[in-house]
Write a protein that holds these residues in place. Sequence first.
Motif, PDB file in Angstrom:
ATOM      1  N   THR A 107       0.846  -1.185   0.000  1.00  0.00           N
ATOM      2  CA  THR A 107       0.000   0.000   0.000  1.00  0.00           C
ATOM      3  C   THR A 107       0.886   1.240   0.000  1.00  0.00           C
ATOM      4  OG1 THR A 107      -1.672  -1.145   1.318  1.00  0.00           O
ATOM      5  CG2 THR A 107      -1.799   1.259   1.259  1.00  0.00           C
ATOM      6  N   GLU A 141      -8.397   7.134   7.926  1.00  0.00           N
ATOM      7  CA  GLU A 141      -9.584   6.689   7.184  1.00  0.00           C
ATOM      8  C   GLU A 141      -9.180   5.856   5.962  1.00  0.00           C
ATOM      9  OE1 GLU A 141     -12.881   8.666   4.215  1.00  0.00           O
ATOM     10  OE2 GLU A 141     -12.086   9.924   5.838  1.00  0.00           O
ATOM     11  N   VAL A 142      -8.217   6.356   5.178  1.00  0.00           N
ATOM     12  CA  VAL A 142      -7.798   5.667   3.955  1.00  0.00           C
ATOM     13  C   VAL A 142      -7.179   4.311   4.274  1.00  0.00           C
ATOM     14  CG1 VAL A 142      -6.163   5.742   2.018  1.00  0.00           C
ATOM     15  CG2 VAL A 142      -7.491   7.775   2.604  1.00  0.00           C
ATOM     16  N   LEU A 143      -6.380   4.257   5.339  1.00  0.00           N
ATOM     17  CA  LEU A 143      -5.716   3.006   5.706  1.00  0.00           C
ATOM     18  C   LEU A 143      -6.604   2.093   6.551  1.00  0.00           C
ATOM     19  CD1 LEU A 143      -2.154   4.387   6.569  1.00  0.00           C
ATOM     20  CD2 LEU A 143      -2.848   3.164   4.505  1.00  0.00           C
ATOM     21  N   ASN A 144      -7.810   2.579   6.843  1.00  0.00           N
ATOM     22  CA  ASN A 144      -8.768   1.797   7.639  1.00  0.00           C
ATOM     23  C   ASN A 144      -8.168   1.377   8.984  1.00  0.00           C
ATOM     24  OD1 ASN A 144     -11.282   0.612   8.065  1.00  0.00           O
ATOM     25  ND2 ASN A 144     -10.641  -1.361   7.213  1.00  0.00           N
ATOM     26  N   GLY A 145      -7.431   2.308   9.601  1.00  0.00           N
ATOM     27  CA  GLY A 145      -6.851   2.044  10.914  1.00  0.00           C
ATOM     28  C   GLY A 145      -5.524   1.306  10.883  1.00  0.00           C
ATOM     29  N   GLN A 146      -5.106   0.835   9.700  1.00  0.00           N
ATOM     30  CA  GLN A 146      -3.837   0.111   9.581  1.00  0.00           C
ATOM     31  C   GLN A 146      -2.661   1.060   9.811  1.00  0.00           C
ATOM     32  OE1 GLN A 146      -3.052  -1.104   5.559  1.00  0.00           O
ATOM     33  NE2 GLN A 146      -1.168  -2.189   6.042  1.00  0.00           N
TER      34      GLN A 146
END
Length: 250
Positions: A107, A141-146
């Motif tokens: 990513t 938000e884009v990484l969904n918390g990752q």
Amino acid sequence: MLCSHREVTHIKLNYTRMCFLVNCLKRFKSSQEWLSRQKADPYVEKAKIYNYRCRSAFKLLEMNERTNILRPGLAVIDLGACPGSWTQVAVQKTNADGADPSKPKGTVLSIDKLQIFPIQGATILNNMDFSTIEAHDKVVEVLNGQQVDLVLSDMAPSATGVRELDKDRIIGLCYMAIRFAALVTKREGNLLFKVWDGKEVPILEMDLARFYKNIKILKPMASRTESSEKFILAKGFKGIQRPLQNGRWG
């Protein structure tokens, strides 16, 4: 002999014009030197051949060859990414575009205040200041918390021509990048960023050593000989142990 008010005004006007012309000549000379250097630079031609947006791609490629910080499957953020050559390299090395189905897909997220043309495999946040809460929230938000494995920064401020002021400004950018990385990087993650050589750098290294296990200075061959730039690689993030205040460690 005393000058009249009109004569004094005339002298001041002529002096202002002279200063303006001198500055124009300096800028013209600097532009001519830059063009000559570009024409003679083998990395500029290589960037065209390999379809990189600028020569700085080869700095990251060389440093990665020595350190192996970019690998398939990793999550990477590129700060101040415009025009996008480091993002291009990050996408290739992490397989973020899925070019090799046999390897894990990474990513890559790129942020800049300026507009970056799309790069396949990268998520680009244009017109965004990475140092703001808004940018951090958008990244989450884009990484969904990752959390990410690596934060990159090839940022440098626009030069004012005042050496000490320029150094202070890039050190400020460095601390902002460090602070951002601390908020989004997973434990054992890495940070690579640019700095200009100066007396402030050892202090910067000491601050980093409190939060990263290993600090290494890199000077790739693709960096121009006359440039004072170098890169600091901080490896093995330990996690935040104390709150961050004013862009520096509290």
